[in-house]
Design a protein around this motif. Structure first.
Motif: not given
Length: 177
Positions: A50-55
């Motif tokens: 899983p990739s970190p959520p875009a900020t």
């Protein structure tokens, strides 16, 4: 050793016996197979993790429309990290994006934090074009000729297209305090 376990028949070709012998000696758990399996598992995990959520980047602080007097506008001259505001025909513009022109050291720095109406209309950077009495009435610029008014309207159009209006310039009123 393994040959003793194989039945001796003349019907089997010799190569088949060799394969059986090799299969008995071969094992799946070898160092190279462990390395390849580990590499495969790592690549699958790396691809499917899983990739970190875009900020989103933090936006600028909201600007509240407010009324200014010549004295309260004066502190917005771009010094000490302050934004750069200037007023034209009672509209106060945030010209901070044009800090190179209107901020300290810029060619229009005289207008920063001031009412620039007369100076822009007359195309003059002279100090006498700026409001002297910060607590007095605003300059109504009624004495401008048609060419100066046209020039001033060109500046207003340019500022309206390019910069955010953050307030209104009003004369200081001691009675309202």
């Amino acid at each position: 050793m393994a040959e003793d376990a194989l039945p001796a028949t003349n019907s089997s070709p010799e190569w088949l016996g060799e394969i059986k012998k090799w299969n008995e000696q071969a094992t799946v758990v070898t160092p190279i197979n462990i390395i390849l399996l580990s590499l495969f598992v790592f690549l699958v995990y790396y691809r499917l993790r899983p990739s970190p959520p875009a900020t989103l980047p933090k936006g600028p602080a909201p600007v509240v429309f407010q009324n200014f007097t010549p004295r309260t506008l004066l502190k917005y001259n771009g010094e000490n990290g302050q934004p750069v505001y200037l007023a034209v025909k009672t509209k106060v513009y945030d010209v901070t994006p044009g800090r190179n022109f209107y901020g300290p050291g810029g060619p229009y720095e005289n207008f920063a934090g001031r009412d620039a109406t007369r100076g822009l209309a007359c195309q003059s950077f002279d100090e006498d074009m700026l409001t002297k009495d910060l607590d007095g009435p605003l300059d109504d610029c009624n004495d401008l000729d048609s060419e100066q008014r046209e020039n001033l309207n060109g500046w207003v159009e340019r500022f309206d297209d390019k910069y955010l209006v953050v307030g209104k310039l009003m004369a200081y009123d001691a009675k309202s305090l």
